[in-house]
Write a protein that holds these residues in place. Structure first.
Motif, PDB file in Angstrom:
ATOM      1  N   SER A  64      53.522  38.846  40.810  1.00 13.31           N
ATOM      2  CA  SER A  64      53.005  37.533  40.415  1.00 13.31           C
ATOM      3  C   SER A  64      52.043  37.015  41.468  1.00 13.31           C
ATOM      4  N   GLU A  65      50.845  36.654  41.054  1.00 10.59           N
ATOM      5  CA  GLU A  65      49.822  36.124  41.961  1.00 10.59           C
ATOM      6  C   GLU A  65      48.910  35.199  41.174  1.00 10.59           C
ATOM      7  N   THR A  66      48.148  34.382  41.887  1.00 10.00           N
ATOM      8  CA  THR A  66      47.106  33.566  41.274  1.00 10.00           C
ATOM      9  C   THR A  66      45.774  34.060  41.823  1.00 10.00           C
ATOM     10  N   LEU A  67      45.098  34.883  41.039  1.00 13.16           N
ATOM     11  CA  LEU A  67      43.827  35.449  41.449  1.00 13.16           C
ATOM     12  C   LEU A  67      43.008  35.762  40.211  1.00 13.16           C
ATOM     13  N   LEU A  68      41.713  36.043  40.423  1.00 11.85           N
ATOM     14  CA  LEU A  68      40.808  36.301  39.306  1.00 11.85           C
ATOM     15  C   LEU A  68      39.819  37.402  39.679  1.00 11.85           C
ATOM     16  N   SER A  69      40.340  38.450  40.297  1.00 11.77           N
ATOM     17  CA  SER A  69      39.505  39.603  40.602  1.00 11.77           C
ATOM     18  C   SER A  69      40.326  40.865  40.386  1.00 11.77           C
ATOM     19  N   GLY A  70      39.714  41.845  39.746  1.00  5.39           N
ATOM     20  CA  GLY A  70      40.389  43.082  39.409  1.00  5.39           C
ATOM     21  C   GLY A  70      39.963  43.535  38.028  1.00  5.39           C
ATOM     22  N   THR A  71      40.590  44.568  37.541  1.00  3.26           N
ATOM     23  CA  THR A  71      40.285  45.103  36.209  1.00  3.26           C
ATOM     24  C   THR A  71      41.380  44.677  35.243  1.00  3.26           C
ATOM     25  N   VAL A  72      40.966  44.099  34.136  1.00  2.00           N
ATOM     26  CA  VAL A  72      41.924  43.592  33.156  1.00  2.00           C
ATOM     27  C   VAL A  72      42.665  44.757  32.507  1.00  2.00           C
ATOM     28  N   ARG A  73      43.985  44.715  32.608  1.00  2.00           N
ATOM     29  CA  ARG A  73      44.819  45.680  31.889  1.00  2.00           C
ATOM     30  C   ARG A  73      45.155  45.134  30.498  1.00  2.00           C
ATOM     31  N   GLY A  74      45.332  43.814  30.436  1.00  3.25           N
ATOM     32  CA  GLY A  74      45.632  43.191  29.149  1.00  3.25           C
ATOM     33  C   GLY A  74      46.140  41.778  29.349  1.00  3.25           C
ATOM     34  N   VAL A  75      46.429  41.108  28.247  1.00  2.00           N
ATOM     35  CA  VAL A  75      46.972  39.745  28.261  1.00  2.00           C
ATOM     36  C   VAL A  75      48.137  39.694  27.290  1.00  2.00           C
ATOM     37  N   GLN A  76      49.243  39.167  27.760  1.00  2.00           N
ATOM     38  CA  GLN A  76      50.404  38.976  26.897  1.00  2.00           C
ATOM     39  C   GLN A  76      50.775  37.499  26.937  1.00  2.00           C
ATOM     40  N   ARG A 126      50.201  33.954  27.729  1.00  2.00           N
ATOM     41  CA  ARG A 126      49.275  33.374  28.697  1.00  2.00           C
ATOM     42  C   ARG A 126      49.343  34.088  30.045  1.00  2.00           C
ATOM     43  N   VAL A 127      49.875  35.314  30.034  1.00  2.00           N
ATOM     44  CA  VAL A 127      49.960  36.114  31.262  1.00  2.00           C
ATOM     45  C   VAL A 127      48.853  37.162  31.262  1.00  2.00           C
ATOM     46  N   LEU A 128      47.950  37.056  32.227  1.00  2.00           N
ATOM     47  CA  LEU A 128      46.877  38.021  32.440  1.00  2.00           C
ATOM     48  C   LEU A 128      47.372  39.092  33.399  1.00  2.00           C
ATOM     49  N   VAL A 129      47.193  40.363  33.034  1.00  2.00           N
ATOM     50  CA  VAL A 129      47.622  41.471  33.890  1.00  2.00           C
ATOM     51  C   VAL A 129      46.384  42.182  34.419  1.00  2.00           C
ATOM     52  N   LEU A 130      46.282  42.250  35.749  1.00  2.00           N
ATOM     53  CA  LEU A 130      45.117  42.819  36.436  1.00  2.00           C
ATOM     54  C   LEU A 130      45.531  43.968  37.341  1.00  2.00           C
ATOM     55  N   ASP A 131      44.686  45.006  37.394  1.00  2.00           N
ATOM     56  CA  ASP A 131      44.851  46.086  38.369  1.00  2.00           C
ATOM     57  C   ASP A 131      43.854  45.863  39.490  1.00  2.00           C
ATOM     58  N   ARG A 132      44.348  45.913  40.721  1.00  2.00           N
ATOM     59  CA  ARG A 132      43.457  45.708  41.865  1.00  2.00           C
ATOM     60  C   ARG A 132      44.042  46.400  43.089  1.00  2.00           C
ATOM     61  N   GLY A 133      43.252  47.281  43.691  1.00  2.00           N
ATOM     62  CA  GLY A 133      43.661  47.917  44.939  1.00  2.00           C
ATOM     63  C   GLY A 133      44.965  48.674  44.846  1.00  2.00           C
ATOM     64  N   GLY A 134      45.232  49.308  43.704  1.00  2.00           N
ATOM     65  CA  GLY A 134      46.450  50.091  43.563  1.00  2.00           C
ATOM     66  C   GLY A 134      47.674  49.299  43.182  1.00  2.00           C
ATOM     67  N   THR A 135      47.531  47.994  42.982  1.00  2.00           N
ATOM     68  CA  THR A 135      48.646  47.133  42.592  1.00  2.00           C
ATOM     69  C   THR A 135      48.308  46.440  41.284  1.00  2.00           C
ATOM     70  N   THR A 136      49.311  46.229  40.474  1.00  2.00           N
ATOM     71  CA  THR A 136      49.146  45.498  39.226  1.00  2.00           C
ATOM     72  C   THR A 136      49.696  44.092  39.402  1.00  2.00           C
ATOM     73  N   TYR A 137      48.890  43.094  39.027  1.00  2.00           N
ATOM     74  CA  TYR A 137      49.257  41.686  39.208  1.00  2.00           C
ATOM     75  C   TYR A 137      49.417  40.984  37.863  1.00  2.00           C
ATOM     76  N   ALA A 138      50.311  40.022  37.823  1.00  2.00           N
ATOM     77  CA  ALA A 138      50.507  39.168  36.652  1.00  2.00           C
ATOM     78  C   ALA A 138      50.097  37.753  37.027  1.00  2.00           C
ATOM     79  N   VAL A 139      49.182  37.186  36.254  1.00  2.00           N
ATOM     80  CA  VAL A 139      48.608  35.873  36.561  1.00  2.00           C
ATOM     81  C   VAL A 139      48.867  34.928  35.394  1.00  2.00           C
TER      82      VAL A 139
END
Length: 252
Positions: free
Chosen positions: A198-210, A212-225
């Motif tokens: 869980s993080e609050t960020l807006l940089s990375g590659t979008v994996r998808g949205v479920q 209101r949760v945005l899932v991003l891949d960045r630097g080898g880690t997957t984040y949920a926003v």
């Protein structure tokens, strides 16, 4: 630019962030594979959006100040009202929603919005259990069921189950108590094998949205926003350089 809203995935629309600059709102697509490279700055009231127009507000409240905070009058209604809104008199559906692995909730919505509402919430599965003539009856049923089944699920709970599957036995057991009108199964294409951070960020590659949760891949880690946690932030078009939490799987 400022993040002034978001749109969840529906049958008609792909998910997107709403960015405002100079009084105009533009969509930032959140489709899988989209590369985002925004840094978050200060956060203040997101003002008001009317179509493609944005009415800015410089008050410090976030995501909205008192003047721009709208309170849905039906949010805590239990059916003891006098149908104050015109849409209270529309046909409503009562539903059950499942979130992996074994979190269930009861809810109501206007019948024609049922699938849209389920997608907005990010439900993994759902069952339509009643169709009633108005919102008051629907809320009365919801309040009755809410004595045993929760009527809300928090975002951290939803994030905790993103890498899992619905407990079939528990879901089937719950449904045996109802006369089912129809069922739904949703696949948001996240394909996760570990829980995102869980993080609050807006940089990375979008994996998808479920939901209101945005899932991003960045630097080898997957984040949920949580998209709502982005609303009100000023953003610049450059990747964040702040230190982020990383999953254990990102280390060799």
């Amino acid at each position: 630019m400022q993040v002034v809203g978001y749109r969840t995935e529906t049958v008609e629309h792909a998910p997107a962030l709403l960015l405002a600059s100079g009084g105009t709102v533009e969509d930032e697509p959140l489709t899988p594979g989209t590369a985002l490279s925004f840094s978050l700055g200060d956060r203040w009231c997101a003002g008001a959006v009317d179509g493609d127009d944005h009415y800015a507000c410089d008050r410090p409240g976030s995501p909205y100040c008192d003047q721009h905070t709208s309170r849905w009058p039906c949010a805590r209604c239990t059916g003891d009202c006098d149908l104050p809104l015109s849409n209270c008199r529309e046909e409503h559906a009562v539903y059950l929603a499942a979130f992996a692995p074994d979190v269930f909730k009861v809810g109501v919505t206007k019948s024609h919005r049922l699938e849209t509402r389920l997608r907005e919430q990010g439900a993994d599965r759902a069952a339509h259990v009643h169709t009633v003539s108005d919102g008051r009856i629907a809320r009365q049923l919801e309040a009755e069921y809410a004595e045993e089944i929760p009527d809300r699920v928090r975002i951290p709970t939803k994030i905790a189950g993103l890498d899992g599957a619905v407990d079939d036995a528990a879901w089937t057991d719950l449904l045996t108590e109802f006369d089912i009108i129809g069922t739904y199964t949703f696949d948001y294409g996240l394909d996760l094998d570990v829980r995102p951070v869980s993080e609050t960020l807006l940089s990375g590659t979008v994996r998808g949205v479920q939901g209101r949760v945005l899932v991003l891949d960045r630097g080898g880690t997957t984040y949920a926003v949580d998209l709502r946690e982005l609303v009100g932030y000023g953003v610049t078009q450059e990747a964040t350089d702040r230190r982020l939490q990383s999953s254990l799987g990102s280390f060799p």
